[in-house]
Design a protein around this motif. Structure first.
Motif, PDB file in Angstrom:
ATOM      1  N   UNK A  92       1.448  -1.630   0.222  1.00 36.08           N
ATOM      2  CA  UNK A  92       0.441   0.049   0.096  1.00 36.08           C
ATOM      3  C   UNK A  92       0.793   1.224  -0.313  1.00 36.08           C
ATOM      4  N   UNK A  93       1.982   0.961   0.472  1.00 38.40           N
ATOM      5  CA  UNK A  93       2.904   1.897   0.855  1.00 38.40           C
ATOM      6  C   UNK A  93       3.749   2.422  -0.261  1.00 38.40           C
ATOM      7  N   UNK A  94       3.727   1.665  -0.408  1.00 37.55           N
ATOM      8  CA  UNK A  94       4.516   1.966  -2.318  1.00 37.55           C
ATOM      9  C   UNK A  94       3.163   2.272  -3.207  1.00 37.55           C
ATOM     10  N   UNK A  95       2.298   1.253  -3.461  1.00 38.56           N
ATOM     11  CA  UNK A  95       1.246   1.819  -4.382  1.00 38.56           C
ATOM     12  C   UNK A  95       0.885   4.013  -3.936  1.00 38.56           C
ATOM     13  N   UNK A  96       1.532   3.743  -2.945  1.00 39.78           N
ATOM     14  CA  UNK A  96       0.571   5.857  -2.835  1.00 39.78           C
ATOM     15  C   UNK A  96       2.189   6.534  -3.658  1.00 39.78           C
ATOM     16  N   UNK A  97       3.170   5.556  -3.166  1.00 35.58           N
ATOM     17  CA  UNK A  97       4.540   6.713  -3.802  1.00 35.58           C
ATOM     18  C   UNK A  97       4.494   6.491  -5.333  1.00 35.58           C
ATOM     19  N   UNK A  98       4.090   5.928  -5.639  1.00 33.48           N
ATOM     20  CA  UNK A  98       3.898   5.529  -7.528  1.00 33.48           C
ATOM     21  C   UNK A  98       3.220   6.471  -7.917  1.00 33.48           C
ATOM     22  N   UNK A  99       1.705   6.835  -7.491  1.00 37.25           N
ATOM     23  CA  UNK A  99       1.109   7.649  -8.073  1.00 37.25           C
ATOM     24  C   UNK A  99       1.098   8.925  -7.513  1.00 37.25           C
ATOM     25  N   UNK A 100       2.171   9.361  -6.620  1.00 38.19           N
ATOM     26  CA  UNK A 100       1.823  10.609  -6.127  1.00 38.19           C
ATOM     27  C   UNK A 100       3.440  11.341  -7.303  1.00 38.19           C
ATOM     28  N   UNK A 101       4.046  10.202  -7.180  1.00 38.47           N
ATOM     29  CA  UNK A 101       5.410  10.252  -8.438  1.00 38.47           C
ATOM     30  C   UNK A 101       5.027  10.659 -10.284  1.00 38.47           C
ATOM     31  N   UNK A 102       3.573   9.719 -10.452  1.00 39.10           N
ATOM     32  CA  UNK A 102       3.538   9.805 -11.571  1.00 39.10           C
ATOM     33  C   UNK A 102       2.853  11.003 -11.832  1.00 39.10           C
ATOM     34  N   UNK A 103       2.490  11.274 -11.104  1.00 37.91           N
ATOM     35  CA  UNK A 103       1.181  12.395 -10.884  1.00 37.91           C
ATOM     36  C   UNK A 103      -0.580  12.161 -10.869  1.00 37.91           C
ATOM     37  N   UNK A 104      -1.526  12.992 -11.225  1.00 39.26           N
ATOM     38  CA  UNK A 104      -2.709  12.403 -11.016  1.00 39.26           C
ATOM     39  C   UNK A 104      -3.172  11.920 -12.741  1.00 39.26           C
TER      40      UNK A 104
END
Length: 199
Positions: A92-104
């Motif tokens: 879940x933490x990895x998913x959050x990091x990827x989504x944040x860095x890749x952008x909306x």
């Protein structure tokens, strides 16, 4: 039993409204079910089905896209050493990091296991692609109190695909780049090549 279904089973307008409400509730439930079927229940990201749908949409867009493949290094050690609950927390933490860095605007998915993929607008230069991959990989170094003595890392590969490019070949190229990253970091003397040539 015709006769307008015997005036909607003798309920008249109330029967019609009840049937209409039932149809609306059924349609809404099917929509929620379809949405849930395209999502990974753990992370909330797209699952395999949603990812495939996202890729099919990307095929129709001529703008260059960056396809990123992320694989958690030695994830089995986390599950075996700290249990699946901690492993789920890491995912879940990895998913959050990827989504944040890749952008909306990015399509981010967890097709399964400890693998994540993202499709986003391609940066304008090879240097910018390498910077994004570095940023992502560095942000995915996870040290937490609840993982004593263990650091979670991830291998990252990427490829730029242009409109009309072979999407299957792009997926394979990003996957190969990710494995090159994983192998290069096992041999720290060499400089990693995280980005495959454009497809």
């Amino acid at each position: 039993m015709c006769g307008a279904l015997v005036w909607i089973a003798a309920g008249g307008w109330a029967g019609v409204l009840g049937l209409g409400g039932l149809l609306l509730r059924t349609r809404a439930a099917l929509g929620r079910e379809r949405w849930a079927a395209s999502r990974d229940p753990l992370t909330g990201l797209l699952g395999l089905r949603g990812w495939r749908r996202g890729l099919s949409v990307a095929r129709r867009h001529p703008a260059p896209r960056l396809l990123v493949n992320v694989d958690v290094d030695r994830f089995k050690e986390v599950n075996d050493g700290w249990g699946h609950e901690v492993g789920d927390r890491v995912l879940c933490e990895i998913a959050d990091v990827i989504a944040q860095i890749c952008g909306p605007g990015a399509v981010v998915a967890r097709p399964g296991g400890d693998e994540f993929v993202a499709l986003l607008a391609a940066p304008t230069s090879a240097e910018a692609v390498a910077e994004l991959v570095d940023q992502l990989r560095n942000a995915l170094v996870i040290r937490r109190r609840w993982l004593p003595g263990h650091t979670v890392t991830a291998s990252v590969g990427a490829t730029v695909l242009h409109g009309g490019a072979d999407l299957d070949a792009a997926v394979i190229a990003a996957d190969r780049a990710m494995f090159e990253d994983k192998n290069q970091r096992r041999r720290p003397v060499q400089h990693p090549q995280w980005v495959r040539a454009a497809v």
